[in-house]
Design a protein around this motif. Sequence first.
Motif: not given
Ligand SMILES: Cc1cc2nc3c(=O)[nH]c(=O)nc-3n(C[C@H](O)[C@H](O)[C@H](O)COP(=O)(O)OP(=O)(O)OC[C@H]3O[C@@H](n4cnc5c(N)ncnc54)[C@H](O)[C@@H]3O)c2cc1C
Lengths: 466, 284
Positions: A93, A148-152, A171, A183-184, A189, A215, A238, A262, A293, A443, A445
């Motif tokens: 990605v 807090v939050g399990s994104g990248p 968490f 989720y997205g 892909r 949280i 995120g 999504l 995207n 932004a 991943v």
């Molecule tokens: C549909 C889509 C497609 C994309 N495609 C690409 C791509 O191809 N390539 C690329 O590089 N980027 C892509 N992006 C962008 C990329 O996914 C994001 O920039 C990246 O995931 C951000 O990471 P993050 O860790 O900041 O947050 P996120 O991935 O948004 O994760 C945040 C997490 O925190 C959790 N959370 C939020 N609030 C709380 C709370 N209060 N307590 C506990 N947990 C909480 C959420 O549930 C979520 O799981 C895409 C985005 C979307 C929406």
Amino acid sequence: MPHPSQNPRQPMPEQPPEERIKNFSEVPLGYTPEQAQAEASRCLRCRKPQCVAGCPVAVDIPGFLALAAEGKFTEAANKIMETNVLPAVCGRVCPQETQCEALCVLGKKGEPIAVGRIERFVADWQRERGEYQPPERPSPSGKRVAIVGSGPAGLTAAADLAKRGHEVTVFEALHEMGGVLVYGIPEFRLPKAILKAEVNRLQELGVKLETSAVIGKLDTIEDLLTEEGFDAVFVGTGAGLPTFMGLPGENLIGVYSANEFLTRSNLMRAYDSNQADTPIARGQRVMVVGGGNVAMDAARTARRLGAEKVILAYRRSREEMPARAEEIHHAEEEGIEFHLLSAPVAFLGDDNSRLRAAVIQKMELGEPDDSGRRRPVPIEGSEFEEPIDVAVIAIGAGANPLIASTTPGLETNRKGYIVADSETGATSLPGVYAGGDIVTGSATVIEAMGAGRRAAAAIDEYLKSL
Amino acid sequence: MSANEIVLKEEIAPQTYRYVVRHPKIARKRRAGQFVILRVHEGGERVPLTIVDSDPEAGTVTLIFQAVGHSTRELAELEVGDQVLDLAGPLGQPTHIENFGTACVIGGGYGTAPVLPIAVALREAGNELLGIVGARTRELVILEEELQALCSRLEVATDDGSYGHHGFVTDVLQKLLDEGQKIDFVLAIGPAPMMRAVSDLTRQHGIKTMVSLNPLMVDGTGMCGGCRVEVGGETKFACVDGPEFDGHLVNFDLLMKRQATYKPQETEACQLESHCRLSEHLRH
Ligand SMILES: Cc1cc2nc3c(=O)[nH]c(=O)nc-3n(C[C@H](O)[C@H](O)[C@H](O)COP(=O)(O)OP(=O)(O)OC[C@H]3O[C@@H](n4cnc5c(N)ncnc54)[C@H](O)[C@@H]3O)c2cc1C
Ligand SMILES: Cc1cc2nc3c(=O)[nH]c(=O)nc-3n(C[C@H](O)[C@H](O)[C@H](O)COP(=O)(O)OP(=O)(O)OC[C@H]3O[C@@H](n4cnc5c(N)ncnc54)[C@H](O)[C@@H]3O)c2cc1C
Ligand code: SF4
Ligand code: SF4
Ligand code: FES
């Protein structure tokens, strides 16, 4: 014999469009070992590799390519994993064309090395053969960090802190780990099984994963630092707030935010109605609004859910489309119709408030705006009705206020994003760090992962100072 | 006892269950008016249910639900000792509680369950409490005793007249008002048509009225916008801005229509299951 760098870039085999629109399996099929080796052999092993500067987590690109060129795929994967915990994800990605590959010297005259495709290949190779060895765990530091939050961003910070001997708990509000990755980004892909395997490695590093932990509602940040006894917190929540357009009829049945559409399809697996109970509207005529995207993902998902016609309405022209070239190309191959310089001004419903049409207005390009792109200007009197039964609004996302509103003293900017130092992730509160989309806005991943890395280093310093 | 374990299951009315579920932290943190979202199994929906009560010492929360469709029926199949797969909460804003003077709490159907914790809180804040409980028929009247203990006056209404007043809760409210009963605040929770009818009536009398909305939800954290409702002409996300709103400002028509979004799919799922007609019959 000419250097292999003269050879053409290895193409990526793909599912043909007419087939793949009937399934949710991955579109690119991946390199063969021969292709991976051939492509990796093209690398010049530059003394001062430009490519690395383009990677926000500074993967040792020539290092892993050299191993891959020798057929040492597992070793190559290990090399990547020294700085990147999610190689199979990033290989799929990352927008390589604007990151690592954009700076590859080979790209100046010919085609850059397909860094992403090789990264994907070696990560898959290692995982499929079960050749991953978790690194030695250092002796415990006795310090505890809450993520807090399990994104990248969160996953990267968690891995780096665990590797430094800290006790880490992630968490996550949802029932699965991964943030937007789960989720997205659609299955076609990024297969969820692959993400899961990469997330599971965190557990081997000793990271505790707590799902369904919202949280701000269950514990606040302050509770984590007091009642729960954590020494530091990293916030990586995120940019998960959906944006609507404020148009008449926007709450009709059939109008979705991209997040909802999504999430239903990906996290809740609504595309697979044999396995999953969560429903999703399977429109016959779908309109996706936006040109990024997320819009491409929504349009291609709608197609696979069985829509006869999928329109993508974008208010500027093709040049301004923020989506990756590859995504636009894939969408077009799948028969998505691009309505450029077009934007909805209203949604119309039937007596049961079900969406039946969108009123679309044509635009023309005017003067450049703040973003430097030419501003779309509506053409008066150009409105027409487009019959549709599902609309997906994919025009961007904002900052979810859940954390900020429950954390007194945490500074946010005008748009609600957390103010954090770009090098360390330090926020206005001691011991509280932040990174990823909740700081920068939507932004990528790998940029989120870079922020997680930098914050982990700073948190480590902070913990040592305690 | 492990987390999310069902420690007590009771069928308090036909197809209506009280579950006591272990989750020490939610039990400690939740406040009246908040809810949880649970999943029964992999592949299951995320189901929102109000936290009816909690016992911080025992570390448990009480849920009361009606098995109306696929997911709630699956939930009803669990037994004591089973675990719900996921339990997230406490979600939503807690009820705003103050001493209004005389408060009238109105519960319709399963909506009587979420009324209970709020009634307790209103009472503790010093309100004089009146209660009206509505149900389709006698055996569906729930929590009558519990509310009786809190209210200086409790009235029951059944649609078929099998118990209490024959008719709707709004008839009873009208009767109280006709009698000159002073009412400063109304809280109504139940099916949307009931909450709308109550709000229409109290609007004429200028009585502040709160209702608890139950749109379809997915995440419950403000991420998807699927739960949007219109209140005073503005779009709100019920899961984070609510679920309680000023009944005089809510667009109930839109709420009801949006609740039926997946009706076609649900009916299809329903036809595959034999016991569906029963719940079809119980719902109102
Ligand atoms: C549909 C889509 C497609 C994309 N495609 C690409 C791509 O191809 N390539 C690329 O590089 N980027 C892509 N992006 C962008 C990329 O996914 C994001 O920039 C990246 O995931 C951000 O990471 P993050 O860790 O900041 O947050 P996120 O991935 O948004 O994760 C945040 C997490 O925190 C959790 N959370 C939020 N609030 C709380 C709370 N209060 N307590 C506990 N947990 C909480 C959420 O549930 C979520 O799981 C895409 C985005 C979307 C929406
Ligand atoms: C904040 C909140 C709190 C709730 N608290 C409770 C509670 O304490 N006890 C309880 O029994 N139920 C409660 N509900 C409703 C409950 O979530 C739904 O009944 C349940 O999700 C239905 O799922 P199902 O698959 O069993 O039924 P489905 O097959 O999805 O639906 C069966 C029927 O119920 C209707 N329906 C579906 N979802 C809802 C909904 N969210 N609200 C109203 N009608 C719906 C459908 O239109 C259909 O007619 C609450 C809902 C919300 C949003
Ligand atoms: S992680 Fe992404 S940006 Fe870095 S080298 Fe790999 S594909 Fe390129
Ligand atoms: S810039 Fe290109 S050729 Fe040079 S090391 Fe990086 S990938 Fe190899
Ligand atoms: S349920 Fe998704 S925003 Fe409320």
